[in-house]
Write a protein that holds these residues in place. Structure first.
Motif, PDB file in Angstrom:
ATOM      1  N   GLU A  66      45.988  44.527  33.314  1.00 16.41           N
ATOM      2  CA  GLU A  66      44.633  44.195  33.761  1.00 16.41           C
ATOM      3  C   GLU A  66      43.634  44.337  32.617  1.00 16.41           C
ATOM      4  OE1 GLU A  66      41.339  45.441  37.188  1.00 16.41           O
ATOM      5  OE2 GLU A  66      43.352  46.329  37.203  1.00 16.41           O
ATOM      6  N   ASN A  70      41.436  41.226  30.813  1.00 16.26           N
ATOM      7  CA  ASN A  70      39.981  41.308  30.686  1.00 16.26           C
ATOM      8  C   ASN A  70      39.539  41.181  29.231  1.00 16.26           C
ATOM      9  OD1 ASN A  70      39.468  41.605  33.430  1.00 16.26           O
ATOM     10  ND2 ASN A  70      39.613  43.828  33.367  1.00 16.26           N
ATOM     11  N   ASN A 158      37.019  38.845  42.137  1.00 11.80           N
ATOM     12  CA  ASN A 158      36.303  38.244  41.009  1.00 11.80           C
ATOM     13  C   ASN A 158      36.223  36.723  41.094  1.00 11.80           C
ATOM     14  OD1 ASN A 158      36.023  40.795  39.749  1.00 11.80           O
ATOM     15  ND2 ASN A 158      38.081  40.617  38.892  1.00 11.80           N
ATOM     16  N   LYS A 297      34.351  36.601  36.667  1.00 10.88           N
ATOM     17  CA  LYS A 297      34.260  37.770  35.799  1.00 10.88           C
ATOM     18  C   LYS A 297      34.577  37.361  34.357  1.00 10.88           C
ATOM     19  CE  LYS A 297      35.938  42.509  35.211  1.00 10.88           C
ATOM     20  NZ  LYS A 297      36.857  43.555  35.723  1.00 10.88           N
ATOM     21  N   ASN A 298      33.695  37.649  33.461  1.00 10.94           N
ATOM     22  CA  ASN A 298      33.850  37.308  32.041  1.00 10.94           C
ATOM     23  C   ASN A 298      33.940  35.800  31.795  1.00 10.94           C
ATOM     24  OD1 ASN A 298      34.007  40.098  31.597  1.00 10.94           O
ATOM     25  ND2 ASN A 298      36.235  40.099  31.760  1.00 10.94           N
TER      26      ASN A 298
END
Length: 317
Positions: A66, A70, A158, A297-298
């Motif tokens: 994970e 990320n 997300n 997310k991101n």
């Protein structure tokens, strides 16, 4: 710890063997193994349970995966946003072939501002597409609302769902089909996209072609696969074809009718070898809401811009 080793680690984690991962990465198995050992040394932690034939993530490896995803996503976001429109990025989309066909031109137009970008369209059924999104293999998945409501086998907090409009199914026939030639002779309708009026009795007198599996989820559904209500208007399905292009060729030959998405006759899917038939006494219409699922997310700026460019307001569906 470096990004290259993290990328190798993430690839090995989702592949069935180190050898398969090495092939995808265009590296030797020895180079992949050294990268994994180097990463484990940096972390002072063993990430895999090793056997003679395979590697499997242990508990530490699962947690690290994970973090790795990320960090890789953040690196891609930074690279894309700093480079702006000249970014060399990869827009990777997975979904059923029928939805990729419908939206391929929209993806091309939406990504036109990024001339160095690559667009990869990979045909997968809906749950497979969401699984690929979860593994980080793609950054967009095309699915229908049925999968969203059931949340399929995969979902992440997300993820964001962007509506792409409704897909309506219509009864279609080839230009040489007797129903088309007879209706044209009687109704004298001009224009290849104009509907020809027929009755259900007329339609059910002819053979149909249908997929045996849903074109969206891939599940074996027999005569329920294409959305036609055989409980109300029972058909004679003579041909069962799961390949969309082969199915279309059967319809265009004039040998069978099919219940297919309306975009086949409009926009980028324009096909002059087909004609829409409107069944005047048919009380149902099958529709599917289509969505783009992506990881917010991101997300890099291009991903947000892509979703905004493709979005269809709810009132327009």
């Amino acid at each position: 710890m470096n990004l290259t080793d993290l990328k190798i680690f993430a690839c090995v984690a989702r592949q069935p063997s180190l050898g398969v991962a090495a092939q995808e990465l265009h590296l030797t198995p020895s180079a992949v193994s050294k990268a994994l050992r180097r990463l484990e040394g940096d972390l002072d932690t063993v990430l895999f349970d090793r056997s003679a034939k395979q590697l499997s993530l242990n508990a530490s490896g699962q947690r690290m995966l994970e973090f790795a995803r990320n960090m890789l996503a953040l690196a891609d976001q930074a690279k894309a946003d700093v480079s702006g429109e000249q970014a060399s990025l990869s827009c990777r989309v997975a979904g059923p072939a029928i939805l990729l066909w419908r939206h391929a031109e929209q993806f091309r137009q939406a990504m036109a501002a990024y001339p160095e970008a690559e667009i990869h369209l990979t045909s997968m059924y809906e749950d497979e597409a969401l699984a690929a999104l979860e593994r980080g293999e793609v950054n967009n998945a095309l699915v229908t609302s049925e999968v969203l409501h059931g949340r399929g086998g995969y979902w992440s907090a997300n993820w964001v769902s962007t509506p792409l409009g409704a897909l309506h199914l219509q009864l279609l026939a080839g230009l040489q089909h007797p129903l088309v030639t007879e209706a044209l002779a009687v109704q004298g309708v001009d224009g290849s996209n104009a509907s020809l009026q027929i009755s259900s009795q007329q339609a059910l007198a002819y053979d149909f072609v249908s997929p045996s599996r849903s074109l969206f989820c891939g599940k074996q559904r027999g005569n329920l696969s294409d959305g036609w209500r055989d409980d109300q208007l029972p058909r004679k399905i003579r041909y069962w074809i799961d390949d969309l292009q082969l199915l279309l060729s059967m319809v265009k030959s004039g040998r069978a009718l099919a219940y297919l998405p309306d975009f086949v006759l409009t926009g980028a899917g324009l096909d002059t070898g087909l004609r829409r038939l409107e069944v005047s006494d048919c009380s149902f219409q099958c529709s599917e809401e289509v969505h783009l699922v992506w990881n917010a997310k991101n997300a890099a700026r291009w991903q947000t811009e892509l979703a905004r460019a493709l979005a269809v307001p709810a009132e327009a569906t």
